[in-house]
Design a protein around this motif. Sequence first.
Motif, mmCIF file in Angstrom:
data_model
loop_
_atom_site.group_PDB
_atom_site.id
_atom_site.type_symbol
_atom_site.label_atom_id
_atom_site.label_comp_id
_atom_site.label_asym_id
_atom_site.label_seq_id
_atom_site.Cartn_x
_atom_site.Cartn_y
_atom_site.Cartn_z
ATOM 1 N N ALA B 338 0.844 -1.189 0.000
ATOM 2 C CA ALA B 338 0.000 0.000 0.000
ATOM 3 C C ALA B 338 0.881 1.241 0.000
ATOM 4 N N MET B 339 0.499 2.220 -0.772
ATOM 5 C CA MET B 339 1.194 3.516 -0.767
ATOM 6 C C MET B 339 0.133 4.579 -0.966
ATOM 7 N N THR B 340 0.574 5.811 -0.977
ATOM 8 C CA THR B 340 -0.451 6.828 -1.217
ATOM 9 C C THR B 340 0.124 7.997 -2.005
ATOM 10 N N THR B 341 -0.720 8.922 -2.366
ATOM 11 C CA THR B 341 -0.302 9.986 -3.272
ATOM 12 C C THR B 341 -0.554 11.355 -2.657
ATOM 13 N N ILE B 342 -0.062 12.361 -3.341
ATOM 14 C CA ILE B 342 -0.204 13.744 -2.882
ATOM 15 C C ILE B 342 -1.676 14.109 -2.708
ATOM 16 N N THR B 343 -2.492 13.763 -3.713
ATOM 17 C CA THR B 343 -3.893 14.196 -3.669
ATOM 18 C C THR B 343 -4.611 13.613 -2.460
ATOM 19 N N VAL B 344 -4.349 12.344 -2.169
ATOM 20 C CA VAL B 344 -5.020 11.710 -1.034
ATOM 21 C C VAL B 344 -4.671 12.439 0.257
ATOM 22 N N LYS B 345 -3.407 12.803 0.394
ATOM 23 C CA LYS B 345 -2.976 13.461 1.623
ATOM 24 C C LYS B 345 -3.521 14.880 1.712
ATOM 25 N N ILE B 346 -3.703 15.536 0.593
ATOM 26 C CA ILE B 346 -4.324 16.868 0.630
ATOM 27 C C ILE B 346 -5.716 16.744 1.249
ATOM 28 N N VAL B 347 -6.460 15.752 0.767
ATOM 29 C CA VAL B 347 -7.805 15.553 1.285
ATOM 30 C C VAL B 347 -7.752 15.246 2.786
ATOM 31 N N SER B 348 -6.872 14.322 3.168
ATOM 32 C CA SER B 348 -6.900 13.900 4.576
ATOM 33 C C SER B 348 -6.420 15.028 5.485
ATOM 34 N N GLN B 349 -5.549 15.916 5.010
ATOM 35 C CA GLN B 349 -5.104 17.016 5.876
ATOM 36 C C GLN B 349 -6.199 18.073 6.052
ATOM 37 N N LEU B 350 -7.110 18.149 5.105
ATOM 38 C CA LEU B 350 -8.107 19.213 5.158
ATOM 39 C C LEU B 350 -9.453 18.753 5.703
ATOM 40 N N THR B 351 -9.655 17.440 5.827
ATOM 41 C CA THR B 351 -10.945 16.985 6.336
ATOM 42 C C THR B 351 -10.900 16.905 7.851
ATOM 43 N N GLY B 352 -12.049 16.896 8.444
ATOM 44 C CA GLY B 352 -12.122 16.873 9.900
ATOM 45 C C GLY B 352 -11.966 18.288 10.430
ATOM 46 N N GLU B 353 -11.585 18.390 11.696
ATOM 47 C CA GLU B 353 -11.443 19.703 12.312
ATOM 48 C C GLU B 353 -10.107 20.289 11.900
ATOM 49 N N SER B 354 -10.133 21.257 10.994
ATOM 50 C CA SER B 354 -8.856 21.796 10.557
ATOM 51 C C SER B 354 -8.650 23.180 11.163
ATOM 52 N N ASP B 355 -7.436 23.350 11.630
ATOM 53 C CA ASP B 355 -7.026 24.655 12.132
ATOM 54 C C ASP B 355 -6.175 25.289 11.033
ATOM 55 N N PHE B 356 -6.688 26.368 10.419
ATOM 56 C CA PHE B 356 -6.000 26.883 9.240
ATOM 57 C C PHE B 356 -4.753 27.694 9.553
ATOM 58 N N ALA B 357 -4.266 27.587 10.761
ATOM 59 C CA ALA B 357 -3.012 28.257 11.072
ATOM 60 C C ALA B 357 -1.900 27.235 11.309
ATOM 61 N N ALA B 358 -2.287 25.957 11.517
ATOM 62 C CA ALA B 358 -1.283 24.943 11.838
ATOM 63 C C ALA B 358 -0.607 24.440 10.577
ATOM 64 N N PRO B 359 0.670 24.146 10.625
ATOM 65 C CA PRO B 359 1.374 23.636 9.437
ATOM 66 C C PRO B 359 0.773 22.336 8.935
ATOM 67 N N GLU B 360 0.169 21.528 9.829
ATOM 68 C CA GLU B 360 -0.408 20.245 9.402
ATOM 69 C C GLU B 360 -1.544 20.465 8.387
ATOM 70 N N THR B 361 -2.225 21.606 8.494
ATOM 71 C CA THR B 361 -3.291 21.915 7.537
ATOM 72 C C THR B 361 -2.737 22.666 6.334
ATOM 73 N N LEU B 362 -1.880 23.645 6.657
ATOM 74 C CA LEU B 362 -1.348 24.484 5.572
ATOM 75 C C LEU B 362 -0.512 23.680 4.583
ATOM 76 N N VAL B 363 0.024 22.560 5.028
ATOM 77 C CA VAL B 363 0.858 21.745 4.142
ATOM 78 C C VAL B 363 0.058 21.330 2.898
ATOM 79 N N ALA B 364 -1.270 21.217 3.065
ATOM 80 C CA ALA B 364 -2.099 20.836 1.934
ATOM 81 C C ALA B 364 -1.902 21.795 0.758
ATOM 82 N N PHE B 365 -1.743 23.087 1.063
ATOM 83 C CA PHE B 365 -1.602 24.060 -0.033
ATOM 84 C C PHE B 365 -0.248 23.933 -0.699
ATOM 85 N N ALA B 366 0.781 23.663 0.120
ATOM 86 C CA ALA B 366 2.105 23.447 -0.463
ATOM 87 C C ALA B 366 2.079 22.212 -1.361
ATOM 88 N N LEU B 367 1.379 21.165 -0.904
ATOM 89 C CA LEU B 367 1.254 19.950 -1.717
ATOM 90 C C LEU B 367 0.502 20.259 -3.008
#
Lengths: 265, 394
Positions: B338-367
């Motif tokens: 099993a592996m995964t891709t950029i797009t999948v991780k963009i979705v998973s970083q932005l779903t759920g309770e996202s804090d738009f100031a934390a790098p864990e969420t903002l990384v989605a935009f860099a991706l």
Amino acid sequence: MKDTLTEGRGTAADTAKIAVRGLQVHYGDTHAVRDVDVDIPDRAVTALIGPSGCGKSTFLRCLNRMNDTIPAARVTGEIRIDGEDIHDARVDPVQLRAKVGMVFQKPNPFPKSIRDNVAYGPKIHGLTRKRSELDEVVEKSLRRAALWDEVKNRLDAPGTGLSGGQQQRLCIARAIATSPEILLMDEPCSSLDPIATAQIEELIDELRSRFAVVIVTHSMQQAARVSQRTAFFHLGRMVEYGDTGKLFTNPADPRTESYITGRIG
Amino acid sequence: MTATSTLLTLLVIAASGFVLARARALACAGGDSRALHSLPGHYGWASVLLTLGPALALFALLKIAAPPTPAGTLAVLALALAALAWSLRRTRPNFRARQTVERGVLALLMLAACVAIATTAGIVLSMLFETRNFFAQYDWREFFLSTTWAPRFQGDSDLGILPLLWGTLYISLIALVFAVPVGLFAAIYMAEYAGGRFRAIVKPAIEVLAGIPTIVYGLFALITVGPLLRDYFAQPLGLGTSGASVMTAGLVMGVMLIPFVSSLSDDIIAQVPQSLRDGSLGLGATRSETIRQVVLPAALPGIVGAVLLAASRAIGETMIVVLGAGAAAKLGLNPFEAMTTITVKIVSQLTGESDFAAPETLVAFALGLTLFAITLSLNVLALAIVRKYREQYE
């Protein structure tokens, strides 16, 4: 030229390279060529003239079975080249076309270099074994097509970059590179200017020392200049066939006379 | 007055402007339209353009600048009426209404063309700002060079793009290796050999593939292809026990890409002039020699374009990967893992309770921006290749 052919319909002659008997071509419901009998001599230029849609190009395409590639076309009758029926089951149209080269109305060089255009036929037929032999064939063919001096320094340039007249001579070089015995030309000058036309005509005159050339042309002057024999087609039938000089000065059929004097066509 | 009723009123004013200007033009000419510079309809349309253009511009400006007020609405309507009166005054036999209409049409077309550019610019800008925020909090060297992807919502995450990039490229590669030959051969068969009846059935059938939603492909990967590959290849070969794998996602994505490759290539092959085929057949080449040595080289630029388009699709694909390859970020060579891709991780970083100031969420935009850069360069490359070969071949 050995000329034992009689006037009118071509009749049996020992020297005939191509002997056609009772040829009929249908395109779907259209009866494009009707009852054509003709003997075409070797080492001479035979011109096919006639108004548009008279069946002369269709007839030409029968001689190398190019009509096979058109699903709606149906050819019946007998065509013998060197006595062998080209519709015989043992004859492979692919081999036949290597022996009967064709030059088309519009220059159609392949999207390849000049060298590869000429080398195409010899390569697919495995005529040469070494690169040097192939180069020799390329040079010889280009020389025979009177193109060598113009392109010898740019053999790797694309063939499509040449002028129209040069492209057509390239196509002739490509056709003669497979060492055919017969060369079919379907209005080879119709898209060329007068100077390029004159060059091609001069070339055709030289080619007849080696090949039987059959040329379809719309220009009666061209037929008169380059050919030894002329056939006049009208409405799918071959109306008259004979010595070019005779046909143009003293036609036997009133329809031929009407055409060459510009009253029909 | 609501915005809708304002717009409707504007349309009514413009429509009356059309009727009035047209009638006035005809009246000026004494009913003989040959005495006019332009056709009567041109005068009508010129009036419509003059009435609507400034009023709509003002309307849009007010809308952006301030909340709607009755005064603003009145100003818009007043402007429309004033423009209407002015355009009627200008309606004389020698007024060059046709040129005005032509300029109006030109402006409309230009506006439409600019929508695409403006949208692209908007997307890039919004991504750029968020990406800048991300890199303010997270070192870019870590992002581009770290081989670990381990986001933790307490903070202190490892956000290396390499495992995701590798998964994206690996899955896309498998998809293309499957889709390009199959699609191209299908295209060659359909363009060169198939009879009319076969073509009439198969071509739409292949295009149906393009219409299947990717989530359905994902389900197919999850319940059919994945277990099949696991039971018949991965386990007997001792390569893994996971149903979700790079191979599963790659193969199913390959099926999805077949219509992109085949449909475009088919059109391109059909455009190769018949004279080239005749030339080759006339030299005694067989059909397959003709296709290989003349038709395909002539169609190559278009085929390369089709392949790169398919590659862009593969890189951007999400649903098939989620269901087919899983969500584990890993760097590995085993295609049955099993592996995964950029797009999948963009979705998973932005779903759920996202804090738009934390790098864990903002990384989605860099991706996202990285992904955009990759597909953009693929498209540019495709264009460059097409242009280069076109020069050579035409």
